[in-house]
Design a protein around this motif. Structure first.
Motif, PDB file in Angstrom:
ATOM      1  N   UNK A 110      99.093 -27.621 -26.147  1.00 44.52           N
ATOM      2  CA  UNK A 110      97.901 -28.391 -25.566  1.00 44.52           C
ATOM      3  C   UNK A 110      97.293 -29.695 -27.091  1.00 44.52           C
ATOM      4  N   UNK A 111      97.004 -28.679 -27.965  1.00 40.66           N
ATOM      5  CA  UNK A 111      96.070 -28.905 -29.219  1.00 40.66           C
ATOM      6  C   UNK A 111      94.809 -29.484 -28.889  1.00 40.66           C
ATOM      7  N   UNK A 112      94.208 -28.882 -28.170  1.00 37.51           N
ATOM      8  CA  UNK A 112      92.677 -28.972 -27.739  1.00 37.51           C
ATOM      9  C   UNK A 112      92.451 -27.167 -27.881  1.00 37.51           C
ATOM     10  N   UNK A 113      90.664 -28.748 -28.326  1.00 38.13           N
ATOM     11  CA  UNK A 113      89.496 -26.959 -28.948  1.00 38.13           C
ATOM     12  C   UNK A 113      88.950 -26.563 -27.210  1.00 38.13           C
ATOM     13  N   UNK A 114      89.869 -25.663 -27.049  1.00 41.04           N
ATOM     14  CA  UNK A 114      89.569 -24.050 -26.121  1.00 41.04           C
ATOM     15  C   UNK A 114      89.182 -22.644 -26.408  1.00 41.04           C
ATOM     16  N   UNK A 115      87.872 -22.713 -25.453  1.00 42.62           N
ATOM     17  CA  UNK A 115      88.042 -21.079 -26.018  1.00 42.62           C
ATOM     18  C   UNK A 115      89.445 -20.535 -24.301  1.00 42.62           C
ATOM     19  N   UNK A 116      89.914 -18.863 -25.109  1.00 46.03           N
ATOM     20  CA  UNK A 116      90.167 -18.332 -23.973  1.00 46.03           C
ATOM     21  C   UNK A 116      89.281 -16.939 -22.988  1.00 46.03           C
ATOM     22  N   UNK A 117      89.711 -16.804 -22.130  1.00 45.76           N
ATOM     23  CA  UNK A 117      88.652 -16.374 -21.387  1.00 45.76           C
ATOM     24  C   UNK A 117      89.340 -14.919 -20.626  1.00 45.76           C
ATOM     25  N   UNK A 118      89.244 -13.687 -20.707  1.00 45.85           N
ATOM     26  CA  UNK A 118      89.881 -13.188 -19.941  1.00 45.85           C
ATOM     27  C   UNK A 118      89.545 -12.440 -19.271  1.00 45.85           C
ATOM     28  N   UNK A 141      89.481   2.229 -16.779  1.00 45.76           N
ATOM     29  CA  UNK A 141      89.776   1.524 -16.158  1.00 45.76           C
ATOM     30  C   UNK A 141      89.628  -0.033 -16.744  1.00 45.76           C
ATOM     31  N   UNK A 142      88.237  -0.252 -16.361  1.00 43.51           N
ATOM     32  CA  UNK A 142      87.369  -1.992 -17.294  1.00 43.51           C
ATOM     33  C   UNK A 142      87.882  -1.861 -18.853  1.00 43.51           C
ATOM     34  N   UNK A 143      87.874  -0.322 -19.474  1.00 49.82           N
ATOM     35  CA  UNK A 143      88.162  -0.436 -20.971  1.00 49.82           C
ATOM     36  C   UNK A 143      90.071  -1.323 -21.461  1.00 49.82           C
ATOM     37  N   UNK A 144      90.586  -0.565 -20.122  1.00 50.59           N
ATOM     38  CA  UNK A 144      92.530  -0.265 -20.526  1.00 50.59           C
ATOM     39  C   UNK A 144      92.201  -2.050 -20.032  1.00 50.59           C
ATOM     40  N   UNK A 145      92.275  -2.405 -19.501  1.00 52.33           N
ATOM     41  CA  UNK A 145      92.140  -3.419 -19.467  1.00 52.33           C
ATOM     42  C   UNK A 145      91.906  -4.862 -20.364  1.00 52.33           C
ATOM     43  N   UNK A 146      90.341  -4.157 -21.067  1.00 50.07           N
ATOM     44  CA  UNK A 146      89.786  -4.987 -20.996  1.00 50.07           C
ATOM     45  C   UNK A 146      90.120  -5.284 -22.852  1.00 50.07           C
ATOM     46  N   UNK A 147      90.692  -3.754 -23.218  1.00 48.30           N
ATOM     47  CA  UNK A 147      91.473  -4.216 -24.533  1.00 48.30           C
ATOM     48  C   UNK A 147      92.443  -5.021 -24.203  1.00 48.30           C
ATOM     49  N   UNK A 148      93.278  -4.902 -23.674  1.00 42.53           N
ATOM     50  CA  UNK A 148      94.543  -5.112 -23.457  1.00 42.53           C
ATOM     51  C   UNK A 148      94.119  -6.856 -23.725  1.00 42.53           C
ATOM     52  N   UNK A 149      93.151  -7.429 -22.965  1.00 39.55           N
ATOM     53  CA  UNK A 149      92.977  -9.032 -23.099  1.00 39.55           C
ATOM     54  C   UNK A 149      92.671  -9.183 -24.428  1.00 39.55           C
ATOM     55  N   UNK A 150      91.302  -8.535 -25.596  1.00 47.71           N
ATOM     56  CA  UNK A 150      91.355  -8.438 -26.910  1.00 47.71           C
ATOM     57  C   UNK A 150      92.304  -8.447 -27.553  1.00 47.71           C
TER      58      UNK A 150
END
Length: 675
Positions: A110-118, A141-150
């Motif tokens: 898109x070329x947009x200046x945007x953030x990606x929120x997990x 469980x939370x850590x596993x998902x968050x680390x995947x997003x990061x």
């Protein structure tokens, strides 16, 4: 428009600065849009990132085109507990990583200046109550998902639609332990404005602030009115407290002919936006039922509120973005010589600025930039502007690294030099071009004033966007260096005259930690014999690694080491998972045990510790190398800019160090380029 997101500082500082400049508009109901495209209501949405990535990417792009400045990943329920219902509990890391990558790809296109929120939701569907999970298991469980997003490159974590405060506080704490990225923590309240444990919105906001959230708010629920009541009950934040966010549903829904229809129209969302701002929200968007049309009307309302003198103005006037509009202001592009001059093969162009700095013994600072995956170049120009203002000497423009299609490196380099008067070094791979195309592109690059080239063989197509595509490889990087050297002698590869000498500065790469070190160093000798002027290394992480490289250089080339300058490659780490990923999964990068241990101990200070480690290494080796080649992780140019500023504190741009003829070196370009 508000201030661009690419400002200096560490992630949480940048986020606060961005919020201070004006509200951030978040996207709407991603599931709503996908359901409208024919996805069954009972499907596992989170699996679509693997089964229908094109559909997910298109949905992200629709919200970006509507004006969203933060898009959320399709990962709300992608935790082990909820994926188990589809037998997908073993794919948590893969699905979250892919969800973040798809959102990042959509932003690039898109070329947009945007953030990606997990996006991270509760551990169980709210209709079934809070699952009875021990704290240690919930944290894991939370850590596993968050680390995947990061790992996939999420810029921040969005914890949303929680109705249990204890579980949300635990999730915030685990996200804060995992990284130093910003965290948005959002609860869902009923009409009674009280959670199941009796907590009020104000009490909940205080608890989440204490846990480390950067923004606290409400989402989902019955619609804008109920969410607004909950937001107001949280109270206006004092200085230093988390910002407020609000992302309501499009009212209540009803099931009509097998699908859910929501009551609140896009026009209503546009009309209610000023009220959200008056209640203190700095992050606004939509949840279930909201579409790109809803977000577009909110965009118009925000822009109207930001217009100075507008009757609805509630925001400070925006800062200028600095993005070029229309014709660039200045250009230092060299013009092709007149026909009368071309016959004189004795006159070579003046050296490039990079060559001049190296000859003068100046500590050269270079940073790599990835071209966009779209026809828009504005965000790339802004990244280069950020680096230029930090004090970089030259930016490296990669050439479809990892065989992923991006805008031509030459086009990006021309745009940067044209707009910013900042010299570029272009990566040129032999993977995609035959001999005729290579010569044509190099002649065109020279005519446009792009004369710093790093010769690379390139990653094979099978790992990239077109795995069935074929590489060309008429020559490898050594052959490309020979072509460049011949052009500098006024000859083409067949020995025919091109009328005048070219003036290319030729760089080459070395992976000094390669498994087959003998072959790598043998190839380096051939690159230097072919005419390379400069060596650039793959990322190194310890003094011992650099000293081992320099020792091998002295063994092969004599006491002075390499006969050409060397730029020491560094890639600042951001987290322990980042370090383990690079060490274990990226060819050409070896991170010592002590460096990975330091990142494991860094916790939420991962990004800062990564900068400090890179800076310490460069400080220790400054007498041995001619400069540094900094590679960003996940396009985090702000982290690179911070490192550049620290280097410039020791080596101001006006200063010229002692010449270091035959500066010792070892080289390997881009962390993702094959030499």
């Amino acid at each position: 428009m508000t201030e661009p997101l690419s400002v200096g500082g560490l992630p949480r500082q940048r986020f606060r600065s961005r919020l201070a400049a004006g509200p951030i508009l978040v996207d709407g109901g991603l599931g709503t849009l996908l359901f409208s495209r024919g996805v069954p209501q009972r499907a596992c949405l989170e699996e679509l990132v693997a089964t229908h990535p094109e559909m997910v990417g298109a949905a992200h792009r629709e919200y970006l085109e509507a004006g969203a400045e933060l898009i959320e990943t399709l990962s709300f329920g992608a935790n082990r507990q909820r994926l188990a219902a589809w037998g997908l509990e073993g794919r948590v890391g893969e699905l979250n990583r892919r969800a973040a990558q798809l959102a990042r790809d959509a932003r690039e296109v898109s070329g947009r200046d945007a953030l990606v929120g997990g996006s991270v939701g509760p551990l169980g569907p709210p209709t079934r109550g809070v699952p009875d999970i021990p704290e240690a298991a919930a944290r894991a469980t939370f850590r596993e998902q968050i680390e995947g997003l990061l790992e996939g490159g999420a810029d921040l974590i969005v914890l949303e639609t929680f109705s249990d405060l204890d579980q949300l506080v635990l999730a915030v704490d685990e996200a804060r332990r995992a990284s130093d990225v910003p965290i948005i923590a959002s609860l869902t309240f009923g009409e009674e404005l009280v959670l199941a444990d009796g907590s009020s919105p104000g009490t909940a906001a205080a608890a989440l602030a204490a846990a480390g959230a950067d923004a606290v708010g409400v989402n989902c629920g019955a619609g804008p009115a109920a969410c607004l009541d909950a937001l107001q009950a949280m109270g206006q934040p004092a200085d230093g407290e988390p910002a407020r966010s609000i992302m309501p549903n499009a009212g209540l829904s009803q099931r009509l002919e097998g699908r859910f229809v929501y009551a609140a129209s896009p026009a209503y969302f546009g009309a209610v936006t000023p009220r959200l701002l008056e209640a203190g929200a700095r992050i606004v968007g939509g949840c279930c039922g909201t579409t790109p049309e809803h977000i577009a009307t909110m965009r118009k309302a925000l822009d109207a509120a930001a217009t100075p003198g507008s009757a609805t103005s509630t925001l400070p006037a925006p800062s200028p973005t600095g993005i070029s509009a229309g014709r660039p202001r200045t250009s230092h592009v060299e013009r092709a010589p007149d026909a009368a001059v071309t016959a004189d093969t004795g006159d070579a162009p003046p050296p490039t600025r990079l060559a001049e700095l190296l000859a003068a013994g100046r500590f050269v600072v270079s940073v790599e930039i990835d071209p966009p995956r779209s026809i828009r170049i504005e965000r790339t120009i802004e990244a280069a502007r950020l680096l230029r203002d930090a004090g970089v000497d030259v930016v490296n423009v990669s050439d479809s690294a990892m065989a992923r299609v991006r805008m031509s490196a030459l086009s990006v380099a021309f745009g940067i030099q044209h707009d910013l008067d900042l010299e570029c070094l272009v990566h040129c791979t032999t993977r995609d071009r035959n001999l005729m195309a290579l010569e044509s592109e190099l002649l065109g690059a020279h005519a446009l004033g792009v004369r710093n080239i790093i010769a690379l063989t390139g990653d094979p197509p099978r790992i990239g966007d077109y795995p069935t595509g074929t590489g060309v490889w008429d020559v490898d990087s050594i052959g490309l260096i020979e072509i460049l050297t011949r052009l500098n002698l006024a000859e083409d590869p067949s020995g025919r005259s091109i009328g005048q000498r070219a003036g290319f500065t030729i760089a080459c790469a070395l992976d000094s930690t390669a498994a087959d070190a003998t072959t790598e160093w043998d190839r380096l000798e051939r690159k230097l014999e072919a005419g390379a002027h400069l060596v650039m290394t793959q990322p190194l992480y310890s003094v011992e690694q650099v000293e081992a490289m320099l020792a091998e250089a002295r063994r092969r080339f004599g006491p002075r080491g390499l006969p050409v300058p060397i730029l020491l490659g560094v890639l600042p780490l951001v987290s322990t998972r980042h370090a383990e990923f690079l060490h274990n999964e990226v060819p050409g990068i070896t991170i010592p045990d002590e460096s990975r241990a330091a990142m494991a101990a860094a916790g939420e200070r991962g990004s800062e510790v990564g900068i400090e480690m890179a800076d310490r290494l460069l400080t220790a080796m400054e007498g041995e190398v001619a400069g540094t080649y900094i590679m960003p992780s996940f396009g985090r140019y702000e982290q690179c800019a911070e490192l550049v500023r620290r280097i410039r504190a020791r080596h101001p741009t006006e200063a010229v160090g002692n010449p270091s003829p035959g500066a010792r070196s070892s080289a390997a370009a881009g962390a993702r380029a094959t030499s």
